[in-house]
Design an enzyme around this catalytic site. Structure first.
Site, PDB file in Angstrom:
ATOM      1  N   ASP A  32     -28.860 -27.203  43.087  1.00 14.95           N
ATOM      2  CA  ASP A  32     -28.718 -25.843  42.558  1.00 14.95           C
ATOM      3  C   ASP A  32     -30.057 -25.344  42.056  1.00 14.95           C
ATOM      4  OD1 ASP A  32     -26.117 -26.076  43.064  1.00 14.95           O
ATOM      5  OD2 ASP A  32     -25.446 -26.131  40.971  1.00 14.95           O
ATOM      6  N   ASP A  36     -31.931 -22.117  43.200  1.00 15.99           N
ATOM      7  CA  ASP A  36     -32.244 -21.102  42.201  1.00 15.99           C
ATOM      8  C   ASP A  36     -33.710 -20.686  42.252  1.00 15.99           C
ATOM      9  OD1 ASP A  36     -30.224 -20.165  40.518  1.00 15.99           O
ATOM     10  OD2 ASP A  36     -31.521 -20.595  38.785  1.00 15.99           O
ATOM     11  N   SER A  81       1.827 -10.347  29.124  1.00 18.29           N
ATOM     12  CA  SER A  81       1.480 -11.381  28.148  1.00 18.29           C
ATOM     13  C   SER A  81       2.769 -12.094  27.756  1.00 18.29           C
ATOM     14  CB  SER A  81       0.773 -10.773  26.941  1.00 18.29           C
ATOM     15  OG  SER A  81       1.633  -9.876  26.307  1.00 18.29           O
ATOM     16  N   LEU A  82       2.694 -12.962  26.772  1.00 18.72           N
ATOM     17  CA  LEU A  82       3.859 -13.781  26.432  1.00 18.72           C
ATOM     18  C   LEU A  82       4.332 -13.494  25.017  1.00 18.72           C
ATOM     19  CD1 LEU A  82       2.679 -17.238  27.820  1.00 18.72           C
ATOM     20  CD2 LEU A  82       4.431 -15.757  28.788  1.00 18.72           C
ATOM     21  N   GLU A 112       3.627 -26.159  30.072  1.00 19.94           N
ATOM     22  CA  GLU A 112       2.199 -26.269  30.395  1.00 19.94           C
ATOM     23  C   GLU A 112       1.392 -26.106  29.110  1.00 19.94           C
ATOM     24  OE1 GLU A 112       1.522 -23.070  33.199  1.00 19.94           O
ATOM     25  OE2 GLU A 112       3.368 -23.584  34.260  1.00 19.94           O
ATOM     26  N   LYS A 114      -1.259 -24.364  26.748  1.00 18.37           N
ATOM     27  CA  LYS A 114      -1.776 -23.006  26.632  1.00 18.37           C
ATOM     28  C   LYS A 114      -3.233 -23.073  26.185  1.00 18.37           C
ATOM     29  CE  LYS A 114      -0.719 -18.482  24.689  1.00 18.37           C
ATOM     30  NZ  LYS A 114      -2.027 -18.201  24.127  1.00 18.37           N
ATOM     31  N   ASP A 116      -6.798 -21.747  25.233  1.00 12.13           N
ATOM     32  CA  ASP A 116      -7.246 -20.517  24.599  1.00 12.13           C
ATOM     33  C   ASP A 116      -8.513 -20.030  25.308  1.00 12.13           C
ATOM     34  OD1 ASP A 116      -7.265 -18.453  22.856  1.00 12.13           O
ATOM     35  OD2 ASP A 116      -8.031 -19.598  21.146  1.00 12.13           O
ATOM     36  N   ARG A 135      -8.037  -9.719  32.744  1.00 12.00           N
ATOM     37  CA  ARG A 135      -6.710  -9.173  32.465  1.00 12.00           C
ATOM     38  C   ARG A 135      -6.757  -7.706  32.030  1.00 12.00           C
ATOM     39  NH1 ARG A 135      -3.430  -8.639  28.079  1.00 12.00           N
ATOM     40  NH2 ARG A 135      -1.230  -8.533  28.613  1.00 12.00           N
ATOM     41  N   GLU A 169      -6.459 -19.477  33.852  1.00 11.23           N
ATOM     42  CA  GLU A 169      -7.251 -19.333  32.635  1.00 11.23           C
ATOM     43  C   GLU A 169      -8.681 -19.795  32.868  1.00 11.23           C
ATOM     44  OE1 GLU A 169      -5.411 -17.940  30.464  1.00 11.23           O
ATOM     45  OE2 GLU A 169      -6.297 -18.224  28.475  1.00 11.23           O
ATOM     46  N   TYR A 221      -2.340 -21.141  37.009  1.00 13.61           N
ATOM     47  CA  TYR A 221      -0.965 -21.333  36.538  1.00 13.61           C
ATOM     48  C   TYR A 221       0.058 -20.412  37.198  1.00 13.61           C
ATOM     49  CZ  TYR A 221      -2.371 -17.676  33.171  1.00 13.61           C
ATOM     50  OH  TYR A 221      -2.847 -16.541  32.584  1.00 13.61           O
ATOM     51  N   LYS A 281       8.078 -22.126  30.838  1.00 17.33           N
ATOM     52  CA  LYS A 281       8.568 -21.180  31.846  1.00 17.33           C
ATOM     53  C   LYS A 281       9.854 -21.704  32.460  1.00 17.33           C
ATOM     54  CE  LYS A 281       3.795 -20.108  32.844  1.00 17.33           C
ATOM     55  NZ  LYS A 281       2.640 -20.332  33.710  1.00 17.33           N
ATOM     56  N   LYS A 305       3.787 -21.759  19.968  1.00 10.99           N
ATOM     57  CA  LYS A 305       2.463 -21.917  19.363  1.00 10.99           C
ATOM     58  C   LYS A 305       2.426 -23.094  18.391  1.00 10.99           C
ATOM     59  CE  LYS A 305      -0.210 -18.646  19.248  1.00 10.99           C
ATOM     60  NZ  LYS A 305      -1.118 -17.697  19.872  1.00 10.99           N
ATOM     61  N   CYS A 397     -30.770 -13.560  -7.992  1.00  9.64           N
ATOM     62  CA  CYS A 397     -30.729 -14.148  -6.654  1.00  9.64           C
ATOM     63  C   CYS A 397     -30.858 -15.664  -6.774  1.00  9.64           C
ATOM     64  CB  CYS A 397     -31.855 -13.585  -5.797  1.00  9.64           C
ATOM     65  SG  CYS A 397     -32.050 -14.456  -4.224  1.00  9.64           S
ATOM     66  N   CYS A 400     -34.479 -16.707  -5.141  1.00 10.75           N
ATOM     67  CA  CYS A 400     -35.779 -16.326  -5.698  1.00 10.75           C
ATOM     68  C   CYS A 400     -35.695 -15.889  -7.161  1.00 10.75           C
ATOM     69  CB  CYS A 400     -36.394 -15.202  -4.866  1.00 10.75           C
ATOM     70  SG  CYS A 400     -35.530 -13.631  -5.064  1.00 10.75           S
ATOM     71  N   CYS A 415     -29.796  -8.989  -3.159  1.00 17.28           N
ATOM     72  CA  CYS A 415     -31.038  -9.322  -3.838  1.00 17.28           C
ATOM     73  C   CYS A 415     -32.026  -8.209  -3.535  1.00 17.28           C
ATOM     74  CB  CYS A 415     -31.558 -10.657  -3.311  1.00 17.28           C
ATOM     75  SG  CYS A 415     -33.264 -10.973  -3.770  1.00 17.28           S
ATOM     76  N   CYS A 420     -38.187 -12.383  -1.414  1.00 17.94           N
ATOM     77  CA  CYS A 420     -37.214 -13.478  -1.460  1.00 17.94           C
ATOM     78  C   CYS A 420     -37.313 -14.329  -0.190  1.00 17.94           C
ATOM     79  CB  CYS A 420     -35.809 -12.903  -1.604  1.00 17.94           C
ATOM     80  SG  CYS A 420     -34.529 -14.154  -1.546  1.00 17.94           S
TER      81      CYS A 420
HETATM   82  S1  IVH Z   1       1.594 -17.535  31.897  1.00 17.15           S
HETATM   83  C1  IVH Z   1       3.761 -13.788  32.655  1.00 17.15           C
HETATM   84  N1  IVH Z   1       0.568 -19.929  31.585  1.00 17.15           N
HETATM   85  O1  IVH Z   1      -1.723 -17.087  27.416  1.00 17.15           O
HETATM   86  C2  IVH Z   1       3.051 -15.051  32.403  1.00 17.15           C
HETATM   87  N2  IVH Z   1      -0.384 -18.130  30.355  1.00 17.15           N
HETATM   88  O2  IVH Z   1      -0.105 -14.187  26.363  1.00 17.15           O
HETATM   89  C3  IVH Z   1       1.871 -14.867  31.559  1.00 17.15           C
HETATM   90  N3  IVH Z   1      -2.290 -18.756  28.979  1.00 17.15           N
HETATM   91  O3  IVH Z   1      -2.779 -14.038  28.697  1.00 17.15           O
HETATM   92  C4  IVH Z   1       0.945 -15.962  31.471  1.00 17.15           C
HETATM   93  N4  IVH Z   1      -2.299 -20.880  29.524  1.00 17.15           N
HETATM   94  O4  IVH Z   1      -4.280 -16.017  29.059  1.00 17.15           O
HETATM   95  C5  IVH Z   1       0.514 -18.633  31.227  1.00 17.15           C
HETATM   96  N5  IVH Z   1      -0.246 -22.088  31.443  1.00 17.15           N
HETATM   97  C6  IVH Z   1      -0.316 -20.791  31.085  1.00 17.15           C
HETATM   98  C7  IVH Z   1      -1.280 -20.308  30.179  1.00 17.15           C
HETATM   99  C8  IVH Z   1      -1.266 -18.965  29.841  1.00 17.15           C
HETATM  100  C9  IVH Z   1      -2.890 -19.935  28.818  1.00 17.15           C
HETATM  101  C10 IVH Z   1      -2.694 -17.506  28.303  1.00 17.15           C
HETATM  102  C11 IVH Z   1      -2.933 -16.371  29.232  1.00 17.15           C
HETATM  103  C12 IVH Z   1      -2.077 -15.227  28.749  1.00 17.15           C
HETATM  104  C13 IVH Z   1      -1.674 -15.702  27.385  1.00 17.15           C
HETATM  105  C14 IVH Z   1      -0.233 -15.322  27.078  1.00 17.15           C
END
Ligand code: IVH
Length: 656
Positions: A32, A36, A81-82, A112, A114, A116, A135, A169, A221, A281, A305, A397, A400, A415, A420
């Site tokens: 690479d 580059d 979203s969920l 699965e 989740k 972040d 998204r 993700e 996913y 799911k 969560k 301070c 100082c 201060c 300082c």
């Molecule tokens: S499913 C309709 N699966 O979590 C299904 N989401 O608000 C929506 N995320 O924005 C997503 N891991 O960024 C799904 N295994 C996973 C996930 C996942 C992370 C995030 C995703 C989404 C947020 C849910």
């Protein structure tokens, strides 16, 4: 010696072959790094010979556009979203509703992890990665294909020539995150608070070359068109050549899901990425369809969560830190405690009001919490200590001993001393930052030494440092001393607005500094400007005008500016001041499209606005000129359709 044109074409051909090896055959024959280097050499040659740039040059693939210019894309199916469940009980309630709606005794779930990170959709056409879209608001996202192409685990070509949309993700691993933050600190840049922000920042980089250096990763996913079950969807994604998180489970009952979740809540710190829960799911597609979705989220999936990582410990002390603007911020000193795999010694307290709100005193036992962020916060007092003592608001301070002051309506004390050391350190780091005078290598450790050894008393002192002084510092060899001096010297020729920004006038950010520099044209004019004149600058209100006016009249600052002038820093804009530019474009609407070679979009916009014109996003009958750069797209077509006058970059320059 070959002439430039031949050399450029030769290099392009070589790069194209390597691209084919790498992207199409996935069998790179050079590293690479070597690749580059070739690309950089080509970029350099093209920059020297802009007239030789052609749209099919490999450099035009990486052609960066400002972040706000990422094109948008409307999804074929919204990215929902969920809903969240914050406890096993809430999850069980959700599962019960699912059974009711599905009129079933039991359903299978896929659990699965989740991660972040950030969700993206990858659009493959006939097996080739066509687009990658963030998204966004769920309906429309931003096209970040260039950056996503740099993620090694995202194949550019699938194992089958199919057209599919794969969602997943994008994230940055924890090791990579720590390395990135260490590098940023060394370079005098701000650390990212958490891996998610770092990943988001990388994905929205203008320059895919930078994104390429951040080891982002991807797990898929979801896939469209979908197969009959989520379990087979995941297998399909994997069979097509993408990564799917191996930590997943087909669960036959609510209890099995909770067991999976509990296990990972306890083991989340064994992973090299941040997870904040599990996603559950309904496995069968027909049941998913029966359950349907609300406008925001599917009824067939939920995020269970984890609790925030919390711990209790003793608040040993409240120390006060001093920032560049002199702001005093209280920081909690804690008895070291393990929290999610790291030892926590400090927590943020934001300001004095926060301490009052929490009712916390020194020696109390406190509950601390860490989300995805690196620095935890104090949530509450768990037990008041018998020997507790209140935080004493600093009257001087802590660094100082200078006078401190809390002005009306402000939450922080500051201060007031100009000398300082704490303020000086912050001021030096600010001056050296990427957005200011870009002195790479002037990081925290070095600044500490420069100030403590009294080698530098204000930012102008940097320009008087010599090799010998620098070599005398810890971790400074002759070579690094020389490099630093080169960096410092180079900062002399950087644009005037950077000097304005570098001064660190309160509330004057990068953009305001640019506007001030543009409008007034020189330091001398800036120093002479009255508050009323300053207010004439776009986006400068009365408060800001006062802050600038006062700063520029303080004797220390006047002296500092004079020293900087003598040190050779730029004290004038290269462009003539706004007020003297004739308004030749008055009332004319422009549209910019494609990549301009010799200027950024911001620069082009500024040039137009300086002359009284305005820049709009889309082409209409009201548009007078469309300025078309390289790879201009639909806006150019629209302009042709409406018969709007189209200018090339050179013609535009000529008009200026
Ligand atoms: S499913 C309709 N699966 O979590 C299904 N989401 O608000 C929506 N995320 O924005 C997503 N891991 O960024 C799904 N295994 C996973 C996930 C996942 C992370 C995030 C995703 C989404 C947020 C849910």
């Amino acid at each position: 010696m070959r002439n430039a044109a031949t050399e450029i074409e030769h290099l392009r051909e070589k790069i194209r072959q390597h691209e084919h090896q790498y992207y199409v055959l996935a069998k790179p024959v050079v590293s690479d790094y070597e690749f580059d280097q070739m690309l950089r050499e080509l970029q350099r040659l093209e920059a020297e010979n802009p007239h030789l740039i052609t749209p099919d040059s490999p450099t035009q693939r990486v052609g960066g556009q400002p972040a706000k210019e990422f094109p948008s894309y409307t999804f074929s199916h919204p990215m929902l979203s969920l809903e969240n469940a914050y406890s096993p009980e809430e999850f069980a309630d959700w599962a019960r509703r699912v059974l009711q709606l599905a009129k079933a005794e039991a359903v299978d779930f896929v659990a699965e992890l989740k991660i972040d990170g950030l969700s993206v959709e990858l659009i493959y056409e006939d097996g080739l990665l066509g687009k990658a879209v963030t998204r966004g608001d769920g309906q429309t996202g931003e096209v970040v294909t260039g950056n996503v192409r740099t993620i090694r685990s995202v194949p550019l070509r699938l194992h089958e020539n199919v057209s599919v949309e794969i969602r997943g993700e994008i994230f940055l691993g924890l090791k990579a995150f720590r390395n990135l933050n260490d590098e940023r600190e060394q370079a005098g840049e701000a650390r990212f608070a958490n891996p998610r922000n770092a990943a988001a920042g990388s994905l929205r980089q203008l320059d895919p070359g930078i994104a390429a250096k951040r080891p982002l990763d991807f797990y898929g996913y979801a896939i469209l068109p979908a197969s009959p079950t989520q379990a087979t969807n995941l297998e399909r994604i994997s069979a097509l050549g993408l990564k799917v998180n191996p930590h997943r489970k087909l669960c036959r009952s609510v209890d099995e899901v909770i067991e999976f979740s509990t296990y990972w809540e306890e083991h989340r710190d064994d992973l090299d990425y941040e997870i904040d829960g599990v996603v559950v799911k309904v496995n069968a597609l027909d049941i998913q369809e029966m359950l349907g979705s609300t406008a925001k989220s599917p009824r067939w999936a939920i995020a269970l969560k984890f609790r925030a990582r919390q711990a209790t410990t003793k608040l040993v002390d409240i120390r006060v830190q001093v920032g560049r603007t002199g702001a005093l911020t209280p920081v909690a000193v804690l008895e070291p405690v393990q929290l999610g795999g790291t030892t926590i010694r400090n927590a943020t307290l934001h300001n004095e009001d926060e301490i009052e709100r929490l009712g916390v005193q020194i020696n109390d036992r406190v509950l601390i919490e860490r989300g995805g962020d690196v620095i935890p916060k104090i949530v509450s007092v768990v037990e008041e200590a018998p020997d507790r003592r209140p935080f004493e608001k600093p009257i001087a301070c802590p660094v100082c001993g200078g006078e401190v002051f809390r002005s009306e309506g402000e939450v922080v004390r500051r201060c007031l001393s100009q000398t300082c050391p704490a303020k000086l350190k912050e001021a030096l780091l600010h001056w050296a930052g990427r957005r200011a005078l870009k002195i790479d290598g002037l990081g925290e450790r070095l600044v500490d030494q420069l100030v403590e050894k009294d080698l530098v008393r204000d930012v102008s002192g940097l320009y008087e440092l010599n090799q010998e002084q620098l070599e005398g510092l810890e971790r400074m060899g002759p070579k690094s001393a020389e490099n630093l001096l080169t960096e410092i010297a180079a900062s002399r020729s950087l644009e005037f607005w950077r000097v304005v920004f570098g001064l660190g006038i309160r509330h004057v950010g990068e953009r305001t500094a640019q506007l001030l520099a543009e409008h007034l044209g020189s330091m001398a004019r800036l120093q002479q400007a009255s508050q009323e004149e300053l207010e004439l600058v776009h986006e400068v209100g009365p408060k800001l005008a006062e802050s600038i006016y006062k700063f520029l009249r303080q004797p220390e600052n006047v002296a500092l500016i004079e020293r900087l002038r003598r040190s050779g820093l730029q004290m004038e804009s290269t462009a003539p001041p706004l007020s003297s530019i004739p308004a030749v474009f008055a009332g004319k609407a422009f549209v910019l499209t494609g990549t301009l070679e010799g200027m950024t979009r911001e620069e082009a916009t500024a040039l137009i606005e300086q002359r009284g014109g305005r820049v709009t996003a889309s082409v209409s009958r009201k548009t007078i000129f469309v300025i078309a750069g390289k790879d201009a797209g639909s806006k150019l077509d629209k302009a042709r359709e409406l018969g709007v006058q189209i200018l090339g970059e050179d013609e535009f320059r000529a008009m200026l």
